[in-house]
Design a protein around this motif. Structure first.
Motif, PDB file in Angstrom:
ATOM      1  N   VAL A  21       4.771  -2.226 -18.191  1.00 36.20           N
ATOM      2  CA  VAL A  21       3.905  -1.054 -18.084  1.00 36.20           C
ATOM      3  C   VAL A  21       4.328  -0.014 -19.116  1.00 36.20           C
ATOM      4  CG1 VAL A  21       3.180   0.809 -16.538  1.00 36.20           C
ATOM      5  CG2 VAL A  21       3.574  -1.481 -15.623  1.00 36.20           C
ATOM      6  N   ARG A  22       3.331   0.563 -19.786  1.00 38.38           N
ATOM      7  CA  ARG A  22       3.631   1.684 -20.679  1.00 38.38           C
ATOM      8  C   ARG A  22       4.176   2.834 -19.836  1.00 38.38           C
ATOM      9  NH1 ARG A  22       2.400   2.326 -25.693  1.00 38.38           N
ATOM     10  NH2 ARG A  22       2.192   4.561 -25.399  1.00 38.38           N
ATOM     11  N   ILE A  23       5.257   3.418 -20.276  1.00 39.12           N
ATOM     12  CA  ILE A  23       5.882   4.500 -19.516  1.00 39.12           C
ATOM     13  C   ILE A  23       4.933   5.682 -19.357  1.00 39.12           C
ATOM     14  CG2 ILE A  23       7.711   6.244 -19.640  1.00 39.12           C
ATOM     15  CD1 ILE A  23       9.577   3.988 -20.516  1.00 39.12           C
ATOM     16  N   ASP A  24       4.115   5.945 -20.366  1.00 37.70           N
ATOM     17  CA  ASP A  24       3.203   7.082 -20.253  1.00 37.70           C
ATOM     18  C   ASP A  24       2.025   6.806 -19.317  1.00 37.70           C
ATOM     19  OD1 ASP A  24       1.718   5.391 -21.882  1.00 37.70           O
ATOM     20  OD2 ASP A  24       1.677   6.751 -23.588  1.00 37.70           O
ATOM     21  N   ALA A  25       1.924   5.593 -18.766  1.00 38.16           N
ATOM     22  CA  ALA A  25       0.893   5.275 -17.772  1.00 38.16           C
ATOM     23  C   ALA A  25       1.410   5.464 -16.350  1.00 38.16           C
ATOM     24  CB  ALA A  25       0.404   3.839 -17.954  1.00 38.16           C
ATOM     25  N   VAL A  59       5.808  -0.714  -8.926  1.00 37.61           N
ATOM     26  CA  VAL A  59       4.735   0.252  -9.170  1.00 37.61           C
ATOM     27  C   VAL A  59       3.568   0.008  -8.215  1.00 37.61           C
ATOM     28  CG1 VAL A  59       5.297   0.636 -11.602  1.00 37.61           C
ATOM     29  CG2 VAL A  59       3.706  -1.176 -10.997  1.00 37.61           C
ATOM     30  N   GLU A  60       2.851   1.079  -7.947  1.00 36.77           N
ATOM     31  CA  GLU A  60       1.597   1.017  -7.192  1.00 36.77           C
ATOM     32  C   GLU A  60       0.483   1.440  -8.137  1.00 36.77           C
ATOM     33  OE1 GLU A  60       3.121   2.515  -2.816  1.00 36.77           O
ATOM     34  OE2 GLU A  60       2.372   4.009  -4.222  1.00 36.77           O
ATOM     35  N   GLU A  61      -0.640   0.765  -8.066  1.00 32.89           N
ATOM     36  CA  GLU A  61      -1.781   1.158  -8.894  1.00 32.89           C
ATOM     37  C   GLU A  61      -2.441   2.401  -8.309  1.00 32.89           C
ATOM     38  OE1 GLU A  61      -3.978  -2.225 -11.159  1.00 32.89           O
ATOM     39  OE2 GLU A  61      -3.704  -2.870  -9.070  1.00 32.89           O
ATOM     40  N   LEU A  62      -2.876   3.280  -9.195  1.00 37.08           N
ATOM     41  CA  LEU A  62      -3.610   4.479  -8.802  1.00 37.08           C
ATOM     42  C   LEU A  62      -5.052   4.323  -9.261  1.00 37.08           C
ATOM     43  CD1 LEU A  62      -1.037   7.206  -9.894  1.00 37.08           C
ATOM     44  CD2 LEU A  62      -1.473   6.374  -7.576  1.00 37.08           C
ATOM     45  N   SER A  63      -5.976   4.780  -8.459  1.00 35.47           N
ATOM     46  CA  SER A  63      -7.383   4.625  -8.829  1.00 35.47           C
ATOM     47  C   SER A  63      -7.969   5.884  -9.468  1.00 35.47           C
ATOM     48  CB  SER A  63      -8.203   4.229  -7.600  1.00 35.47           C
ATOM     49  OG  SER A  63      -8.046   5.181  -6.574  1.00 35.47           O
ATOM     50  N   LEU A  64      -7.327   7.025  -9.266  1.00 33.63           N
ATOM     51  CA  LEU A  64      -7.827   8.280  -9.825  1.00 33.63           C
ATOM     52  C   LEU A  64      -6.712   9.021 -10.542  1.00 33.63           C
ATOM     53  CD1 LEU A  64      -9.842   9.514  -6.712  1.00 33.63           C
ATOM     54  CD2 LEU A  64     -10.767   8.439  -8.754  1.00 33.63           C
ATOM     55  N   GLY A  65      -7.086   9.924 -11.425  1.00 31.80           N
ATOM     56  CA  GLY A  65      -6.107  10.778 -12.077  1.00 31.80           C
ATOM     57  C   GLY A  65      -5.763  10.326 -13.479  1.00 31.80           C
ATOM     58  N   TYR A  67      -2.871   9.042 -14.496  1.00 34.21           N
ATOM     59  CA  TYR A  67      -1.917   7.933 -14.572  1.00 34.21           C
ATOM     60  C   TYR A  67      -2.493   6.698 -13.895  1.00 34.21           C
ATOM     61  CZ  TYR A  67       1.218  11.685 -15.866  1.00 34.21           C
ATOM     62  OH  TYR A  67       1.786  12.758 -16.497  1.00 34.21           O
ATOM     63  N   HIS A  68      -2.040   5.528 -14.338  1.00 29.97           N
ATOM     64  CA  HIS A  68      -2.501   4.264 -13.759  1.00 29.97           C
ATOM     65  C   HIS A  68      -1.574   3.764 -12.663  1.00 29.97           C
ATOM     66  CE1 HIS A  68      -5.578   3.850 -16.801  1.00 29.97           C
ATOM     67  NE2 HIS A  68      -4.670   4.150 -17.716  1.00 29.97           N
ATOM     68  N   TYR A  69      -0.309   4.248 -12.661  1.00 28.58           N
ATOM     69  CA  TYR A  69       0.690   3.749 -11.722  1.00 28.58           C
ATOM     70  C   TYR A  69       1.539   4.881 -11.158  1.00 28.58           C
ATOM     71  CZ  TYR A  69      -0.374  -0.663 -14.039  1.00 28.58           C
ATOM     72  OH  TYR A  69      -1.022  -1.744 -14.557  1.00 28.58           O
ATOM     73  N   ARG A  70       2.106   4.615  -9.970  1.00 30.78           N
ATOM     74  CA  ARG A  70       3.081   5.500  -9.325  1.00 30.78           C
ATOM     75  C   ARG A  70       4.302   4.645  -9.002  1.00 30.78           C
ATOM     76  NH1 ARG A  70       0.370   7.358  -4.744  1.00 30.78           N
ATOM     77  NH2 ARG A  70      -0.271   9.136  -5.968  1.00 30.78           N
ATOM     78  N   LEU A  71       5.477   5.259  -9.014  1.00 34.24           N
ATOM     79  CA  LEU A  71       6.732   4.557  -8.723  1.00 34.24           C
ATOM     80  C   LEU A  71       7.205   4.836  -7.307  1.00 34.24           C
ATOM     81  CD1 LEU A  71       9.091   5.254 -11.759  1.00 34.24           C
ATOM     82  CD2 LEU A  71       8.273   3.054 -11.006  1.00 34.24           C
ATOM     83  N   PRO A  72       7.082   3.885  -6.392  1.00 31.63           N
ATOM     84  CA  PRO A  72       7.699   4.103  -5.082  1.00 31.63           C
ATOM     85  C   PRO A  72       9.214   3.878  -5.138  1.00 31.63           C
ATOM     86  CG  PRO A  72       6.434   2.064  -5.063  1.00 31.63           C
ATOM     87  CD  PRO A  72       6.229   2.701  -6.403  1.00 31.63           C
ATOM     88  N   HIS A  73       9.675   3.058  -6.112  1.00 32.30           N
ATOM     89  CA  HIS A  73      11.103   2.773  -6.305  1.00 32.30           C
ATOM     90  C   HIS A  73      11.365   2.613  -7.797  1.00 32.30           C
ATOM     91  CE1 HIS A  73      11.505   2.078  -2.040  1.00 32.30           C
ATOM     92  NE2 HIS A  73      10.500   1.240  -2.103  1.00 32.30           N
ATOM     93  N   GLY A  74      12.493   3.146  -8.258  1.00 32.12           N
ATOM     94  CA  GLY A  74      12.869   2.939  -9.648  1.00 32.12           C
ATOM     95  C   GLY A  74      12.949   4.193 -10.491  1.00 32.12           C
ATOM     96  N   ALA A  75      13.102   5.352  -9.871  1.00 27.12           N
ATOM     97  CA  ALA A  75      13.123   6.608 -10.633  1.00 27.12           C
ATOM     98  C   ALA A  75      14.265   6.652 -11.655  1.00 27.12           C
ATOM     99  CB  ALA A  75      13.217   7.805  -9.694  1.00 27.12           C
ATOM    100  N   HIS A  76      15.447   6.158 -11.289  1.00 26.18           N
ATOM    101  CA  HIS A  76      16.568   6.184 -12.226  1.00 26.18           C
ATOM    102  C   HIS A  76      16.283   5.302 -13.438  1.00 26.18           C
ATOM    103  CE1 HIS A  76      18.516   7.587  -8.510  1.00 26.18           C
ATOM    104  NE2 HIS A  76      19.251   8.307  -9.340  1.00 26.18           N
ATOM    105  N   ARG A  77      15.732   4.120 -13.206  1.00 17.21           N
ATOM    106  CA  ARG A  77      15.389   3.229 -14.315  1.00 17.21           C
ATOM    107  C   ARG A  77      14.282   3.842 -15.168  1.00 17.21           C
ATOM    108  NH1 ARG A  77      14.299  -1.483 -10.537  1.00 17.21           N
ATOM    109  NH2 ARG A  77      14.560   0.211  -9.071  1.00 17.21           N
ATOM    110  N   ALA A  91       8.033  -4.320 -14.700  1.00 16.14           N
ATOM    111  CA  ALA A  91       7.537  -3.876 -13.394  1.00 16.14           C
ATOM    112  C   ALA A  91       7.011  -5.027 -12.552  1.00 16.14           C
ATOM    113  CB  ALA A  91       6.452  -2.836 -13.582  1.00 16.14           C
ATOM    114  N   ARG A  92       6.996  -4.777 -11.255  1.00 16.10           N
ATOM    115  CA  ARG A  92       6.322  -5.640 -10.285  1.00 16.10           C
ATOM    116  C   ARG A  92       5.318  -4.766  -9.560  1.00 16.10           C
ATOM    117  NH1 ARG A  92      11.699  -7.924  -7.902  1.00 16.10           N
ATOM    118  NH2 ARG A  92      11.644  -5.791  -7.229  1.00 16.10           N
ATOM    119  N   LEU A  93       4.179  -5.319  -9.297  1.00 16.68           N
ATOM    120  CA  LEU A  93       3.129  -4.582  -8.602  1.00 16.68           C
ATOM    121  C   LEU A  93       3.380  -4.653  -7.100  1.00 16.68           C
ATOM    122  CD1 LEU A  93       0.596  -3.002  -9.306  1.00 16.68           C
ATOM    123  CD2 LEU A  93      -0.694  -5.114  -9.074  1.00 16.68           C
ATOM    124  N   ARG A  94       3.438  -3.482  -6.461  1.00 15.63           N
ATOM    125  CA  ARG A  94       3.622  -3.419  -5.009  1.00 15.63           C
ATOM    126  C   ARG A  94       2.318  -3.802  -4.328  1.00 15.63           C
ATOM    127  NH1 ARG A  94       5.875   1.803  -1.731  1.00 15.63           N
ATOM    128  NH2 ARG A  94       6.777   0.618  -0.027  1.00 15.63           N
TER     129      ARG A  94
END
Length: 95
Positions: A21-25, A59-65, A67-77, A91-94
């Motif tokens: 995943v692109r980090i800016d996404a 990552v979780e996919e986002l449908s609006l906004g 960004y395309h993804y949100r991080l439920p786990h992995g903030a340090h990485r 990434a792995r898709l949640r």
């Protein structure tokens, strides 16, 4: 980390990775760190510099906004990847 040179656009990973995943996404996670988080961040940065494999982020996919993804786990990485200038993150898709 002045002597660190990126060899790829992302860190070395150690598990099944579904996508890069692109980090800016990714929606930036909150930055409410304590001392224990600083210690963890240093360990992640040391792993990146020594080319030690790390798990992909989840990552979780986002449908609006914006960004395309949100991080439920992995903030340090995520933040370590930003700090060293990676453009993508394993990434792995949640589900």
């Amino acid at each position: 980390m002045p002597a660190f040179e990126r060899q790829s656009p992302y860190y070395l990973w150690d598990a099944v990775t579904e996508l890069f995943v692109r980090i800016d996404a990714i929606e930036p996670p909150p930055m409410d760190y304590e001392e224990r988080d600083r210690v963890r961040m240093v360990k992640v940065l040391q792993a990146i510099v020594s080319r030690t494999a790390l798990p992909p982020v989840e990552v979780e996919e986002l449908s609006l906004g914006d960004y395309h993804y949100r991080l439920p786990h992995g903030a340090h990485r995520y933040f370590a990847s930003v700090a060293v200038g990676f453009t993508h993150i394993p990434a792995r898709l949640r589900r």
